[in-house]
Design a protein around this motif. Structure first.
Motif, mmCIF file in Angstrom:
data_model
loop_
_atom_site.group_PDB
_atom_site.id
_atom_site.type_symbol
_atom_site.label_atom_id
_atom_site.label_comp_id
_atom_site.label_asym_id
_atom_site.label_seq_id
_atom_site.Cartn_x
_atom_site.Cartn_y
_atom_site.Cartn_z
ATOM 1 N N GLU A 58 0.836 -1.192 0.000
ATOM 2 C CA GLU A 58 0.000 0.000 0.000
ATOM 3 C C GLU A 58 0.875 1.247 0.000
ATOM 4 O O GLU A 58 1.886 1.303 0.687
ATOM 5 C CB GLU A 58 -0.920 -0.023 1.227
ATOM 6 N N HIS A 60 1.516 5.022 0.829
ATOM 7 C CA HIS A 60 1.168 6.187 1.650
ATOM 8 C C HIS A 60 2.193 7.275 1.414
ATOM 9 O O HIS A 60 3.356 6.965 1.214
ATOM 10 C CB HIS A 60 1.148 5.802 3.132
ATOM 11 N N ARG A 62 -1.615 8.732 0.537
ATOM 12 C CA ARG A 62 -2.562 8.349 -0.497
ATOM 13 C C ARG A 62 -2.541 9.218 -1.746
ATOM 14 O O ARG A 62 -2.761 8.730 -2.847
ATOM 15 C CB ARG A 62 -3.966 8.452 0.100
ATOM 16 N N HIS A 63 -2.308 10.534 -1.581
ATOM 17 C CA HIS A 63 -2.396 11.413 -2.755
ATOM 18 C C HIS A 63 -1.283 11.131 -3.765
ATOM 19 O O HIS A 63 -1.347 11.585 -4.888
ATOM 20 C CB HIS A 63 -2.415 12.888 -2.332
ATOM 21 N N GLN A 65 -0.643 8.089 -4.770
ATOM 22 C CA GLN A 65 -1.022 6.881 -5.508
ATOM 23 C C GLN A 65 -1.399 7.221 -6.947
ATOM 24 O O GLN A 65 -2.018 8.242 -7.210
ATOM 25 C CB GLN A 65 -2.236 6.222 -4.831
ATOM 26 N N ARG A 118 -2.434 1.754 -7.858
ATOM 27 C CA ARG A 118 -2.366 2.467 -6.575
ATOM 28 C C ARG A 118 -1.244 1.980 -5.658
ATOM 29 O O ARG A 118 -0.918 2.649 -4.687
ATOM 30 C CB ARG A 118 -3.691 2.400 -5.801
#
Lengths: 243, 254, 229
Positions: A58, A60, A62-63, A65, A118
């Motif tokens: 994942e 991080h 998020r913006h 991604q 993502r």
């Protein structure tokens, strides 16, 4: 750095006894670290280089991604004790930031990033001991580490430097040749189609020397590719219990 | 920060490339309009503003006394630095140089250094103690693509424009520059190789390759960029373009 | 035309076949040629080719049964870690199998951060947003047991052909297992010694996943460990 030797090539041989088109002793091992998702260790001459891959995981914050593809990040780093002269100050330098960028661009073409929207894939390259050609050995190690981590790829990436010393085109420069030679050209290649994903050069090449150097680099990358394959096969056939 | 490219634009530029055409109607081997204005900044020892299309880069040279590098005690020092200031693009952010600024500076540096354009050994005051440091500062003013060629052109022009400083330690009649390296960048879009990519083209290109050559056609620096690959034919094409286009660009230097 | 043998080890970029094959996982096509994209073993069934990966992270697919760990709660449900690059969303109504009046019910009664939940992947959109459900029999919160994590690439071996491995493991030990396709396995039983023997057996399966006669060897190991049946 020691004094410049008077000649770098004597009777057609290099100071370390190699032919112009010969690699230094090469050792590649896949899967050498426990925690990383994939890893590899490369020794080329005096270079000792570790690469680790984490992910896809994942991403991080998020913006950062990317909605349709994974992001590949690379960090090339030299240990403070890795160099023979003065201790290297820890942390990124301008040189290492540039190398991190071109390393990423050398690896990106082979990764099926679009399979992991993502997400992020992190590649860490640590130079434990440097002996000329660390960026290319780092790319060689990183591509084995990615394969070891199960990251889907179009091909491996094999990388080596070529250059010119005493007017002769040579493969895989050693420290003296790197320091005192007339040209240095690191190259990375996707062996399946002989496509170039890294090319840098400094020094002086005539057009003819440039062509010769590329040809020699391709031969060198093919040898490195064989060793990369063997390393992966060795790790996994050991796991297969002699099947 | 990265520019967001719509897929419409991407497909449009890629389709044009397949027909060997470009967004602004240029041929694949054609630069945008080029101009060089030397000596714009009187407070600098040398300067030049280079424009390629809408892209503008100002380079200033400052000569200062300082210590040589320990491994080259009998040589002056060349330091190239680049700043992508926020005034030049909505995607540039203030702060320490990012990887793009660092790459730009290092690629320009290699073109000048490896061609031995500056006779650094003449810039020694006291061997091992004091030498002249040549600071080349790249200031990007308007980013519309191909910063590498524009910056390299501005830098070599600024160096040719450099006047001796008013200082009693300066013994030379003129600034010791003797060669004229020029960098030509070729972008690969949809498999086609084209010189001098504008910003729209850069945002969709697969890869680029920049080659610095000297007057004799020899190569002194190369940098491949971008996340795609180049075939051997692509590289041949890039070299061919680098040599023919360099002759054209070189006319603007001085 | 095939360029490799069945169960041959291939690496990324290696030519596997040429022509009209049906591509399974671990492969990509370039013109007529079919290449491996991972390190793995070639598996051929008729016209269907795939490369069984020996490594790699779990990516959720609809229908997969996985064990998630609750990492966060929100007004309508929970976010679960799936041992994957992507987290999953579990709405309270998809856990409880009924409409939920959020103004009256306290969701923390059902699940809290840290809980392990056996869930089914309901949907995955193109941005890899994963929604989960757990309202069928046998799904939901796993209240006890020991959680083991192994490589998700080895899970098919833990299940075995037609469930042969898992039924052997449960039969010999008397323990219960819940196997998630994301590499997480929950083991529980009355006797701690037996649970630990199963954990060791799982690690053995992970290590020797691609050898033949594995079920028999694991059985032998288990029987020795728990002192016969």
């Amino acid at each position: 750095m020691e004094e410049k030797p008077e000649k770098l090539i004597v009777n057609g041989k290099r100071l370390d006894g190699r032919e112009p088109g010969e690699l230094r002793p090469l050792k590649i091992q896949a899967g050498v670290l426990k925690r990383a998702d994939g890893s590899a260790y490369v020794e080329l001459g005096g270079n000792k280089i570790l690469a680790a891959v984490y992910g896809p995981r994942e991403f991080h914050p998020r913006h950062l991604q990317q909605p349709t593809t994974a992001t590949l990040r690379c960090r090339y780093n030299m240990a403070p004790f890795s160099v023979s002269d003065e201790r290297k100050r820890p942390g990124p330098s301008r040189r290492s930031i540039e190398i991190s960028k071109v390393t990423r661009e050398a690896l990106e073409p082979v990764v099926f990033l679009e399979q992991y929207p993502r997400a992020v894939i992190d590649v860490f390259i640590e130079v434990l001991q440097a002996d000329a050609g660390t960026r290319t050995a780092g790319i060689t190690a990183a591509s084995v580490a990615m394969a070891d981590g199960g990251i889907p790829m179009r091909d491996l990436v094999a990388s080596v430097a070529v250059g010119k010393v005493d007017g002769t085109i040579v493969l895989d420069l050693n420290k003296y040749e790197d320091q005192y030679g007339e040209a240095d050209m690191p190259i990375a290649m996707l062996p399946r189609k002989k496509e170039i994903s890294l090319m840098q050069m400094d020094g002086n090449f005539t057009p003819e020397e440039f062509r010769q150097a590329i040809e020699l680099a391709i031969l060198g990358c093919e040898k490195i590719y064989e060793a990369q394959r063997e390393a992966l096969e060795k790790k996994y056939s050991a796991n297969l219990g002699g099947e | 920060m990265q520019e967001i490219v719509s897929s419409v634009k991407r497909n449009y530029i890629a389709d044009l490339a397949r027909q060997r055409k470009r967004v602004d109607g240029r041929g694949l081997d054609q630069y945008r309009e080029i101009s060089v204005e030397p000596g714009l900044i009187e407070n600098a020892d040398g300067s030049a503003l280079a424009k390629i299309g809408n892209t503008q880069v100002l380079v200033g040279v400052k000569l200062q006394k300082g210590e040589p590098y320990p491994d080259t005690p009998e040589s002056g020092v060349l330091i190239v630095n680049a700043e992508l200031v926020p005034l030049a693009s909505p995607t540039f952010e203030p702060g320490p140089p990012d990887e793009n600024a660092i790459e730009l500076a290092r690629v320009v540096d290699r073109g000048i250094r490896e061609s031995q354009a500056i006779e650094l050994e003449k810039l020694v005051i006291t061997p091992g103690e004091e030498v002249w440091i040549v600071f080349v500062d790249i200031h990007v003013l308007d980013q519309d693509g191909n910063l590498i060629d524009t910056s390299a052109l501005a830098a070599i022009s600024a160096l040719w424009n450099t006047k001796p400083p008013k200082d009693e330690d300066w013994k030379l009649k003129k600034f010791p520059i003797s060669k004229n390296p020029v960098t030509v960048t070729t972008a690969k879009i949809n498999g086609e190789m084209m010189v001098d990519p504008c910003l729209d083209e850069e945002s969709v290109m697969e890869a680029r390759i920049s080659m610095a050559t000297t007057e004799d056609g020899n190569i002194c620096a190369i940098q491949k960029g971008g996340s795609g690959t180049l075939t051997l034919q692509d590289i041949d094409k890039a070299y061919e373009l680098a040599v023919t286009k360099a002759d054209e660009l070189r006319k603007y230097v001085k | 035309m095939l360029n490799v043998k069945r169960r041959e080890l291939v690496v990324p970029g290696e030519l596997v076949a040429e022509g009209d094959y049906l591509l399974g996982e671990g492969l990509f096509r370039d013109g007529r040629e079919i290449y491996s994209s991972v390190v793995g073993l070639v598996d051929i069934r008729g016209r269907k080719v795939r490369v069984i990966p020996l490594q790699g992270r779990y990516v959720p697919k609809p229908g997969d049964k996985v064990i998630g760990i609750v990492i966060d709660a929100f007004y309508y449900g929970w976010i679960l870690d799936l041992n994957s690059p992507y987290t999953g969303t579990l709405f309270a109504s998809d856990l409880l199998g009924r409409k939920v009046d959020f103004s009256r019910e306290d969701l923390s009664e059902y699940l809290e951060a840290g809980d392990a939940v056996f869930v089914k992947v309901k949907e995955v959109d193109e941005l890899m947003h994963v929604s989960l459900e757990a309202d069928k029999w046998g799904m939901g919160k796993l209240k006890r047991g020991k959680l083991v994590e192994i490589s998700s690439a080895k899970i098919p071996r833990v299940i075995g052909r037609g469930g042969s491995m898992i039924s052997m493991l449960q039969g010999v030990s008397g323990c219960r297992l819940r196997v998630g396709q994301n590499g997480r396995v929950m083991v529980w039983g009355r006797d701690l010694k037996r649970v630990n023997a199963i954990v060791e057996a799982l690690l053995m399966i992970e290590r020797e996943a691609h050898t033949t006669g594995l079920t028999d060897r694991v059985r032998e190991f288990l029987e020795k460990r728990i002192g016969g049946k």
